[in-house]
Motif scaffolding. Structure first.
Motif, PDB file in Angstrom:
ATOM      1  N   ALA A 206     -14.032  73.876 -17.307  1.00 10.67           N
ATOM      2  CA  ALA A 206     -13.916  74.172 -15.867  1.00 10.67           C
ATOM      3  C   ALA A 206     -15.274  74.287 -15.184  1.00 10.67           C
ATOM      4  N   VAL A 207     -16.272  74.830 -15.889  1.00 12.24           N
ATOM      5  CA  VAL A 207     -17.564  75.078 -15.230  1.00 12.24           C
ATOM      6  C   VAL A 207     -18.322  73.789 -14.922  1.00 12.24           C
ATOM      7  N   ASP A 208     -17.929  72.678 -15.561  1.00 12.06           N
ATOM      8  CA  ASP A 208     -18.683  71.424 -15.383  1.00 12.06           C
ATOM      9  C   ASP A 208     -17.781  70.296 -14.871  1.00 12.06           C
ATOM     10  N   ALA A 209     -16.712  70.646 -14.150  1.00 12.61           N
ATOM     11  CA  ALA A 209     -15.716  69.630 -13.787  1.00 12.61           C
ATOM     12  C   ALA A 209     -15.758  69.217 -12.322  1.00 12.61           C
ATOM     13  N   LEU A 210     -16.506  69.957 -11.486  1.00 11.22           N
ATOM     14  CA  LEU A 210     -16.541  69.612 -10.065  1.00 11.22           C
ATOM     15  C   LEU A 210     -17.588  68.524  -9.802  1.00 11.22           C
ATOM     16  N   PRO A 211     -17.490  67.831  -8.659  1.00 10.71           N
ATOM     17  CA  PRO A 211     -18.567  66.901  -8.302  1.00 10.71           C
ATOM     18  C   PRO A 211     -19.891  67.671  -8.213  1.00 10.71           C
ATOM     19  N   PRO A 212     -21.023  67.006  -8.466  1.00 10.14           N
ATOM     20  CA  PRO A 212     -22.311  67.704  -8.431  1.00 10.14           C
ATOM     21  C   PRO A 212     -22.586  68.322  -7.049  1.00 10.14           C
ATOM     22  N   THR A 213     -23.125  69.531  -7.046  1.00  9.90           N
ATOM     23  CA  THR A 213     -23.555  70.152  -5.790  1.00  9.90           C
ATOM     24  C   THR A 213     -24.601  69.290  -5.090  1.00  9.90           C
ATOM     25  N   ALA A 214     -25.315  68.471  -5.872  1.00 14.83           N
ATOM     26  CA  ALA A 214     -26.338  67.595  -5.296  1.00 14.83           C
ATOM     27  C   ALA A 214     -25.748  66.701  -4.210  1.00 14.83           C
ATOM     28  N   PHE A 215     -24.464  66.347  -4.339  1.00 16.69           N
ATOM     29  CA  PHE A 215     -23.831  65.512  -3.317  1.00 16.69           C
ATOM     30  C   PHE A 215     -23.920  66.200  -1.946  1.00 16.69           C
ATOM     31  N   GLU A 216     -23.699  67.517  -1.940  1.00 13.43           N
ATOM     32  CA  GLU A 216     -23.749  68.257  -0.671  1.00 13.43           C
ATOM     33  C   GLU A 216     -25.192  68.477  -0.208  1.00 13.43           C
ATOM     34  N   LEU A 217     -26.154  68.180  -1.086  1.00 12.85           N
ATOM     35  CA  LEU A 217     -27.570  68.229  -0.692  1.00 12.85           C
ATOM     36  C   LEU A 217     -28.060  66.840  -0.286  1.00 12.85           C
ATOM     37  N   GLY A 218     -27.120  65.883  -0.190  1.00 15.89           N
ATOM     38  CA  GLY A 218     -27.469  64.559   0.302  1.00 15.89           C
ATOM     39  C   GLY A 218     -27.995  63.613  -0.764  1.00 15.89           C
ATOM     40  N   SER A 220     -27.068  61.149  -3.912  1.00 16.34           N
ATOM     41  CA  SER A 220     -25.886  60.476  -4.441  1.00 16.34           C
ATOM     42  C   SER A 220     -26.117  59.942  -5.849  1.00 16.34           C
ATOM     43  N   GLY A 221     -27.291  60.166  -6.411  1.00 16.71           N
ATOM     44  CA  GLY A 221     -27.598  59.621  -7.740  1.00 16.71           C
ATOM     45  C   GLY A 221     -26.916  60.400  -8.846  1.00 16.71           C
ATOM     46  N   TRP A 222     -27.324  60.110 -10.041  1.00 16.85           N
ATOM     47  CA  TRP A 222     -26.803  60.677 -11.258  1.00 16.85           C
ATOM     48  C   TRP A 222     -27.494  62.006 -11.526  1.00 16.85           C
ATOM     49  N   VAL A 223     -26.751  63.017 -12.022  1.00 13.48           N
ATOM     50  CA  VAL A 223     -27.339  64.334 -12.241  1.00 13.48           C
ATOM     51  C   VAL A 223     -27.044  64.784 -13.673  1.00 13.48           C
ATOM     52  N   PRO A 224     -27.721  64.181 -14.663  1.00 15.06           N
ATOM     53  CA  PRO A 224     -27.404  64.530 -16.052  1.00 15.06           C
ATOM     54  C   PRO A 224     -27.846  65.953 -16.421  1.00 15.06           C
ATOM     55  N   THR A 225     -26.991  66.630 -17.172  1.00 11.53           N
ATOM     56  CA  THR A 225     -27.283  67.999 -17.613  1.00 11.53           C
ATOM     57  C   THR A 225     -28.341  67.997 -18.706  1.00 11.53           C
ATOM     58  N   GLN A 271     -18.952  82.699 -16.058  1.00  7.73           N
ATOM     59  CA  GLN A 271     -20.132  82.371 -15.255  1.00  7.73           C
ATOM     60  C   GLN A 271     -20.939  81.353 -16.046  1.00  7.73           C
ATOM     61  N   SER A 272     -21.531  80.402 -15.363  1.00  8.57           N
ATOM     62  CA  SER A 272     -22.362  79.436 -16.064  1.00  8.57           C
ATOM     63  C   SER A 272     -23.572  79.079 -15.217  1.00  8.57           C
ATOM     64  N   ARG A 273     -24.588  78.588 -15.888  1.00  6.44           N
ATOM     65  CA  ARG A 273     -25.742  78.005 -15.203  1.00  6.44           C
ATOM     66  C   ARG A 273     -26.184  76.784 -15.987  1.00  6.44           C
ATOM     67  N   GLN A 274     -26.489  75.720 -15.271  1.00  9.59           N
ATOM     68  CA  GLN A 274     -27.061  74.559 -15.941  1.00  9.59           C
ATOM     69  C   GLN A 274     -28.325  74.117 -15.244  1.00  9.59           C
ATOM     70  N   LEU A 275     -29.214  73.508 -16.032  1.00 14.80           N
ATOM     71  CA  LEU A 275     -30.374  72.811 -15.482  1.00 14.80           C
ATOM     72  C   LEU A 275     -30.072  71.320 -15.609  1.00 14.80           C
ATOM     73  N   ALA A 276     -30.173  70.612 -14.475  1.00 13.07           N
ATOM     74  CA  ALA A 276     -29.872  69.182 -14.488  1.00 13.07           C
ATOM     75  C   ALA A 276     -31.026  68.414 -13.857  1.00 13.07           C
ATOM     76  N   ARG A 277     -31.146  67.176 -14.271  1.00 12.58           N
ATOM     77  CA  ARG A 277     -32.150  66.293 -13.668  1.00 12.58           C
ATOM     78  C   ARG A 277     -31.549  65.599 -12.479  1.00 12.58           C
ATOM     79  N   VAL A 278     -32.358  65.307 -11.520  1.00 14.59           N
ATOM     80  CA  VAL A 278     -31.923  64.518 -10.375  1.00 14.59           C
ATOM     81  C   VAL A 278     -32.481  63.113 -10.542  1.00 14.59           C
ATOM     82  N   ARG A 279     -31.567  62.170 -10.740  1.00  8.77           N
ATOM     83  CA  ARG A 279     -31.965  60.763 -10.855  1.00  8.77           C
ATOM     84  C   ARG A 279     -31.692  60.118  -9.513  1.00  8.77           C
ATOM     85  N   LEU A 280     -32.722  59.917  -8.738  1.00 13.54           N
ATOM     86  CA  LEU A 280     -32.504  59.289  -7.435  1.00 13.54           C
ATOM     87  C   LEU A 280     -32.125  57.837  -7.638  1.00 13.54           C
ATOM     88  N   GLY A 281     -31.105  57.407  -6.858  1.00 16.49           N
ATOM     89  CA  GLY A 281     -30.529  56.093  -7.089  1.00 16.49           C
ATOM     90  C   GLY A 281     -31.390  54.927  -6.730  1.00 16.49           C
TER      91      GLY A 281
END
Lengths: 281, 281
Positions: A206-218, A220-225, A271-281
């Motif tokens: 459940a903690v990793d099933a939603l679309p990335p929050t990055a989408f709401e930060l504008g 659209s790239g890949w956000v690998p954990t 509760q969860s926390r992840q560090l993810a990379r932002v891969r700009l498309g």
């Protein structure tokens, strides 16, 4: 007779697809299902549930209290092996380590994920609750949207969306309409589509099933954990979960995602926390 | 000539007390200093910095991007060994594992802490910042209080307080006056007393250096860490740090503590979360 078709804990697609087969002391085989992929990636929460299930067998305690996973290389659907190691066993907590490995095209074993986790028994915990957190403000499920609702408000449907009941809060869906809020928040009702209720293992999904929050930060790239840690705090009550994810810090090509999972009894169950990379498309 | 007595990174008590000596490939000796104890316990952040320093030597990258530690048994001042294992090396990130061990009274090695961490090079990260988080609202340092200020507003002074510049926000000091706020928040200015500036290793200390948030929730007992994960997001600028710690969920005998560390340039340089047990007195 809708009730009769409901899956139960231990008898659902999620349970079949996370089932590990003990090959030897601490060594487990699994065939990673293609049913939990998004685009070409196997979902990180599904993989964590597989590792969590192997550790539940290897350790004297059954419930993951805190599990930390470092994602090393991209997993693929197909055969994998989980090797576990008991680090310490105690009366109320035990700690284990696990690695998920797959063979590459040359037959070489490649490590996909490494995990350390401390397990206990949720049912032995005292009832005291002094939580100051409040459940997320999210509209009733009928006013939220999933991939199946109308003209694809959630793009890129793929296998995992067929297995999840995911209804997103419209106020965190700006990205799907080309108008991201800039807030880095994502909220949804969450369940398994076959009706199986939540348990500690499915909370890892459940903690990793939603679309990335990055989408709401504008973005659209890949956000690998890179790393994901989950605390399971309570055995969830039956019924749909509410999941709230927030990012406070997107900087230097990385972001954190904090998730809270609330059950139908208004308890903060994970509760969860992840560090993810932002891969700009 | 006050400036001349300032310690620098690499030449301070913190550097001397975290220095590991390489005994063999991946194996390091250290004498854990009694200088970083609180009551009888060795501070968990100091121990994490020791492990972090060994991994910085063992891995091809020097900066901990995300480090997850599971605390198994209580460390004591005195000799210890750190055994590291390189899990994966990549171009921009490498992952390692480390264990801190000490001998018990029978000469048996006992594992104290196990860690997995992914390291990189902070100086290669792009400059983009889209942080939505704001620095904590905390009064000027002159209006905050440390153990040395007046009639012991911070009780239980011990060795570590002599090494830290810790000035607590009065609005999170209710517990010291017998009137905890019930909010589960703790905020402070933080530095090393010898004037050494912050670096990624000392950030591992900073996230676990404040009094427990449990004090502000009206709990005065011991709060041992089960698991602590730290994300280092940016190399801190010179000058004092601001540390803000919050607990949202105290339940079932456990609580989480989330810390944010901000540098003098108003950048969010580290985030951490720990799961701790609540030992009622």
């Amino acid at each position: 007779m809708a009730q009769a078709s409901q899956a139960t804990i231990g008898n659902s697609e999620f349970d079949r697809d996370t089932a590990v087969v003990r090959r030897a002391e601490g060594v487990y085989d699994i065939d990673l299902s293609a049913g939990w992929t998004i685009i070409s990636a196997v979902n990180g929460g599904y993989l964590l549930a597989v590792l969590g299930r192997a550790l539940a067998d290897a350790l004297p305690h059954a419930d993951p209290f805190t599990i930390s996973a470092h994602y090393l290389t991209a997993s693929r659907p197909g055969p994998a092996v989980v090797r576990t190691d008991v680090v310490r066993t105690g009366r109320s907590l035990s700690t284990g380590q696990a690695s998920l490995l797959q063979r590459d095209e040359h037959g070489q074993e490649v490590e996909r994920i490494r995990v350390i986790a401390s397990y206990g028994d949720l049912d032995t915990l005292p009832d005291d609750v002094r939580t100051t957190a409040k459940p997320p403000a999210i509209p009733p499920i009928e006013q939220c949207f999933g991939p199946e609702d109308g003209p694809a408000p959630v793009p890129g449907s793929s296998a995992i969306t067929d297995r999840l009941m995911l209804k997103l809060d419209p106020s965190t869906l700006g990205w799907a309409l080309g108008a991201p809020s800039g807030k880095g928040e994502m909220r949804a009702w969450f369940g398994l589509k076959d009706g199986r209720d939540a348990d500690p293992l499915s909370l890892l999904l459940a903690v990793d099933a939603l679309p990335p929050t990055a989408f709401e930060l504008g973005i659209s790239g890949w956000v690998p954990t890179v790393e994901l840690t989950v605390h399971v705090r309570c055995r969830p009550a039956p019924g749909p979960l509410r999941v709230s994810v927030a990012t406070r810090n997107l900087a230097g090509g990385f972001l954190e995602e904090d998730a809270e999972v609330w059950d139908s009894a208004d308890r903060l169950v994970a509760q969860s926390r992840q560090l993810a990379r932002v891969r700009l498309g």
